[in-house]
Motif scaffolding. Structure first.
Motif, PDB file in Angstrom:
ATOM      1  N   VAL A   1       0.866  -1.180   0.000  1.00 28.81           N
ATOM      2  CA  VAL A   1       0.000   0.000   0.000  1.00 28.81           C
ATOM      3  C   VAL A   1       0.907   1.236   0.000  1.00 28.81           C
ATOM      4  O   VAL A   1       1.693   1.433   0.923  1.00 28.81           O
ATOM      5  CB  VAL A   1      -0.930   0.008   1.232  1.00 28.81           C
TER       6      VAL A   1
ATOM      7  N   LYS B   1      -0.351   4.479  -0.829  1.00 25.55           N
ATOM      8  CA  LYS B   1      -1.216   5.670  -0.920  1.00 25.55           C
ATOM      9  C   LYS B   1      -0.563   6.862  -0.221  1.00 25.55           C
ATOM     10  O   LYS B   1       0.386   6.684   0.558  1.00 25.55           O
ATOM     11  CB  LYS B   1      -2.570   5.358  -0.291  1.00 25.55           C
TER      12      LYS B   1
ATOM     13  N   TYR C   1       2.713   6.951   2.212  1.00 27.22           N
ATOM     14  CA  TYR C   1       2.561   7.378   3.607  1.00 27.22           C
ATOM     15  C   TYR C   1       3.422   8.611   3.880  1.00 27.22           C
ATOM     16  O   TYR C   1       4.060   8.738   4.923  1.00 27.22           O
ATOM     17  CB  TYR C   1       2.928   6.244   4.577  1.00 27.22           C
TER      18      TYR C   1
ATOM     19  N   LEU D   1      -7.982   1.990  -4.320  1.00 27.41           N
ATOM     20  CA  LEU D   1      -8.881   1.650  -3.216  1.00 27.41           C
ATOM     21  C   LEU D   1     -10.156   2.478  -3.187  1.00 27.41           C
ATOM     22  O   LEU D   1     -11.195   2.008  -2.754  1.00 27.41           O
ATOM     23  CB  LEU D   1      -8.136   1.824  -1.881  1.00 27.41           C
TER      24      LEU D   1
ATOM     25  N   LYS E   1     -15.090  -5.137  -3.035  1.00 23.94           N
ATOM     26  CA  LYS E   1     -14.867  -4.891  -1.598  1.00 23.94           C
ATOM     27  C   LYS E   1     -16.116  -5.214  -0.793  1.00 23.94           C
ATOM     28  O   LYS E   1     -17.223  -4.780  -1.130  1.00 23.94           O
ATOM     29  CB  LYS E   1     -14.521  -3.403  -1.433  1.00 23.94           C
TER      30      LYS E   1
ATOM     31  N   ARG F   1     -17.178   1.419   6.356  1.00 27.74           N
ATOM     32  CA  ARG F   1     -16.617   2.553   5.628  1.00 27.74           C
ATOM     33  C   ARG F   1     -16.978   2.423   4.143  1.00 27.74           C
ATOM     34  O   ARG F   1     -17.674   3.260   3.603  1.00 27.74           O
ATOM     35  CB  ARG F   1     -15.102   2.583   5.844  1.00 27.74           C
TER      36      ARG F   1
ATOM     37  N   HIS G   1     -11.693  -5.088   4.902  1.00 31.31           N
ATOM     38  CA  HIS G   1     -10.680  -4.392   5.701  1.00 31.31           C
ATOM     39  C   HIS G   1     -11.023  -4.528   7.181  1.00 31.31           C
ATOM     40  O   HIS G   1     -12.184  -4.382   7.566  1.00 31.31           O
ATOM     41  CB  HIS G   1     -10.655  -2.916   5.285  1.00 31.31           C
TER      42      HIS G   1
ATOM     43  N   ASN H   1      -4.297  -6.138   6.925  1.00 26.11           N
ATOM     44  CA  ASN H   1      -3.313  -5.065   6.799  1.00 26.11           C
ATOM     45  C   ASN H   1      -2.094  -5.469   7.642  1.00 26.11           C
ATOM     46  O   ASN H   1      -2.007  -6.614   8.091  1.00 26.11           O
ATOM     47  CB  ASN H   1      -3.916  -3.724   7.261  1.00 26.11           C
ATOM     48  N   THR H   2      -1.159  -4.552   7.875  1.00 22.38           N
ATOM     49  CA  THR H   2       0.097  -4.937   8.533  1.00 22.38           C
ATOM     50  C   THR H   2      -0.131  -5.613   9.884  1.00 22.38           C
ATOM     51  O   THR H   2       0.388  -6.706  10.132  1.00 22.38           O
ATOM     52  CB  THR H   2       1.021  -3.708   8.718  1.00 22.38           C
TER      53      THR H   2
ATOM     54  N   ARG I   1      -2.244  -7.061   2.526  1.00 23.98           N
ATOM     55  CA  ARG I   1      -1.950  -5.674   2.128  1.00 23.98           C
ATOM     56  C   ARG I   1      -1.156  -5.025   3.244  1.00 23.98           C
ATOM     57  O   ARG I   1      -1.486  -5.188   4.418  1.00 23.98           O
ATOM     58  CB  ARG I   1      -3.249  -4.872   1.957  1.00 23.98           C
ATOM     59  N   SER I   2      -0.130  -4.257   2.868  1.00 20.09           N
ATOM     60  CA  SER I   2       0.663  -3.649   3.928  1.00 20.09           C
ATOM     61  C   SER I   2       1.300  -2.337   3.510  1.00 20.09           C
ATOM     62  O   SER I   2       1.784  -2.196   2.394  1.00 20.09           O
ATOM     63  CB  SER I   2       1.760  -4.625   4.359  1.00 20.09           C
ATOM     64  N   GLY I   3       1.312  -1.412   4.436  1.00 22.85           N
ATOM     65  CA  GLY I   3       2.080  -0.175   4.295  1.00 22.85           C
ATOM     66  C   GLY I   3       3.539  -0.406   4.671  1.00 22.85           C
ATOM     67  O   GLY I   3       4.292   0.550   4.835  1.00 22.85           O
TER      68      GLY I   3
ATOM     69  N   TYR J   1       0.922   7.985  11.386  1.00 20.78           N
ATOM     70  CA  TYR J   1       0.433   8.154  10.014  1.00 20.78           C
ATOM     71  C   TYR J   1      -0.003   9.589   9.745  1.00 20.78           C
ATOM     72  O   TYR J   1       0.213  10.113   8.661  1.00 20.78           O
ATOM     73  CB  TYR J   1      -0.740   7.203   9.737  1.00 20.78           C
TER      74      TYR J   1
HETATM   75  C1  LIG Z   1      -4.247   1.926   4.252  1.00 23.48           C
HETATM   76  C2  LIG Z   1      -4.857   0.599   4.007  1.00 23.48           C
HETATM   77  C3  LIG Z   1      -4.106  -0.576   4.219  1.00 23.48           C
HETATM   78  C4  LIG Z   1      -2.713  -0.587   4.822  1.00 23.48           C
HETATM   79  O1  LIG Z   1      -2.768  -0.563   6.220  1.00 23.48           O
HETATM   80  P1  LIG Z   1      -1.452  -0.684   7.117  1.00 23.48           P
HETATM   81  O2  LIG Z   1      -1.964  -0.847   8.485  1.00 23.48           O
HETATM   82  O3  LIG Z   1      -0.685   0.574   6.907  1.00 23.48           O
HETATM   83  O4  LIG Z   1      -0.690  -1.877   6.633  1.00 23.48           O
HETATM   84  C5  LIG Z   1      -4.694  -1.775   3.855  1.00 23.48           C
HETATM   85  N1  LIG Z   1      -5.940  -1.822   3.345  1.00 23.48           N
HETATM   86  C6  LIG Z   1      -6.701  -0.719   3.154  1.00 23.48           C
HETATM   87  C7  LIG Z   1      -8.073  -0.865   2.601  1.00 23.48           C
HETATM   88  C8  LIG Z   1      -6.190   0.526   3.482  1.00 23.48           C
HETATM   89  O5  LIG Z   1      -6.939   1.625   3.317  1.00 23.48           O
END
Ligand SMILES: *Cc1c(COP(=O)(O)O)cnc(C)c1O
Length: 370
Positions: A36, A38, A42, A84, A129, A136, A165, A206-207, A222-224, A352
């Motif tokens: 990720v 976006k 970050y 997204l 999704k 959300r 998510h 996510n992370t 998915r990960s930042g 963040y």
């Molecule tokens: C921002 C986001 C992520 C990443 O989240 P992290 O906690 O930073 O890994 C994953 N999925 C969605 C839908 C997001 O908006």
């Protein structure tokens, strides 16, 4: 002279590699990895970041908006990019730049189907999704029949993945809720795949989900990449290395006698002899006024110096009364040791927010792997 300094946000690619490999080591080898990136990675510097992640072998990228995907394509990124939060006004550009929209509602599905028709594309990759509790964006289980019927009627779209998510994957107090989100998503996945006739890529973590829910990795995560520590900072993993360092420099030093005041609105009043340093970074650079009045701090030669008085637009002042230092010396806001989450917490926010607020006028400097 090369030892003159200025405000700079450094991006450490060796730390990025470390985090990528560390998170990958938590996954079954078959599980794909979506990076990720976006909000310009970050708040970092998205092009060098994405190029590095592409080299490391990321399977997918995600951005929030179509405009962010275009930046990546223009930089030569060829890896698939999930958008997204796309808007119908950008669907033509989305298709032109081969960006893959996250389809989260009937309205968005209908609009994108129309866009795909008018661009004469076939089997255009999309992602579906589902909302499992974050409330959300996303369809619900009852929408599945409608979605598949739409897809089968028009035959211009192809579902690459389904996703959901997690709302609180970093919060151990919310384990029951997260488990419930995972169970709901499993059911949705089974019904959706059965109705569609094949199983697309499935992703929910996510992370902090990757770290805390190893049984919910499905076929992608998915990960930042733990860019700054990670997430809401409540379960900071010491194995993730913050990627960004924000540094500045002491422009000028002032000595205040008791009774003298500092900065706008005379917000700080010295009760004893106080030495302050002025730093060239302010709220227009992303250091919010919330860090003023001794809520935020920086490190000067390893010692904590509080941000004193009000933060100005282009500068702020710190209290260096007990710290031996001189004009031209370096000041650290956060680095790999004192993460952005530490500073953010003192002002009641998360890393963040602090990081993504760092303005474009702050110079980015990429530190390559050696
Ligand atoms: C921002 C986001 C992520 C990443 O989240 P992290 O906690 O930073 O890994 C994953 N999925 C969605 C839908 C997001 O908006």
């Amino acid at each position: 002279m090369s030892n003159f300094k200025e405000t700079v946000l450094e991006i450490n690619l060796a730390h990025l590699s470390h985090n990528f490999k560390y998170l990958k080591s938590k996954l079954h080898p078959e599980v794909k990895f979506l990076s990720v990136v976006k909000a310009s990675g970050y708040g970092s510097d998205v092009v060098p970041l994405a190029k590095h992640l592409e080299k490391l072998g990321t399977d997918y990228f995600a951005v929030a908006y179509v405009s962010e995907g275009i930046v990546l394509r223009n930089a030569g990124i060829t890896t698939p990019i999930l958008v997204l939060h796309p808007q119908p006004v950008n669907f033509a550009a989305c298709i032109e730049y081969r960006l893959e929209p996250n389809i989260y509602s009937k309205r968005i599905l209908e609009c994108f189907t129309e866009a795909a028709h008018s661009h004469n594309v076939q089997e255009y990759p999309i992602h579906i999704k589902f909302n499992t509790g974050l409330n959300r964006l996303g369809f619900i289980a009852d929408d599945i029949a409608y979605i598949v019927q739409q897809l089968n009627t028009h035959k211009v779209l192809s579902v690459q993945s389904i996703l959901s998510h997690l709302a609180a994957s970093e919060d151990h107090k919310e384990r029951d809720f997260t488990r419930q989100q995972i169970e709901v998503f499993k059911k949705i996945t089974a019904t959706f795949s059965a109705t569609l006739g094949y199983t697309p890529i499935v992703h929910q973590c996510n992370t902090s989900g990757i770290l805390n829910y190893p049984d919910a990795h499905f076929s992608m995560v998915r990960s930042g990449i733990g860019l700054y520590g990670y997430g809401n900072d409540t379960t900071y993993d010491v194995n993730l290395k913050p990627v960004a360092t924000l540094k500045s420099v002491i422009s000028q030093i002032h000595e205040l006698a008791p009774g003298e005041t500092l900065g706008y609105n005379r917000a700080f009043k010295a009760t004893k002899k106080t030495i302050t340093a002025t730093i060239p970074i302010g709220h227009a650079d992303g250091i919010s006024r919330q860090y003023g009045m001794r809520k935020g701090f920086v490190l000067v030669h390893g010692k904590r110096a509080y941000i004193t008085g009000n933060v100005c637009m282009d500068m702020l002042m710190i209290d260096i009364t007990d710290i031996p230092c001189k004009e031209g010396d370096e000041v650290i806001f956060f680095d790999a040791h004192t993460g952005a989450n530490n500073m953010a917490e003192h002002a009641g926010t998360i890393s963040y927010e602090l990081l993504t607020a760092i303005a474009p006028r702050v110079k980015r400097k990429v530190i390559d792997e050696i």
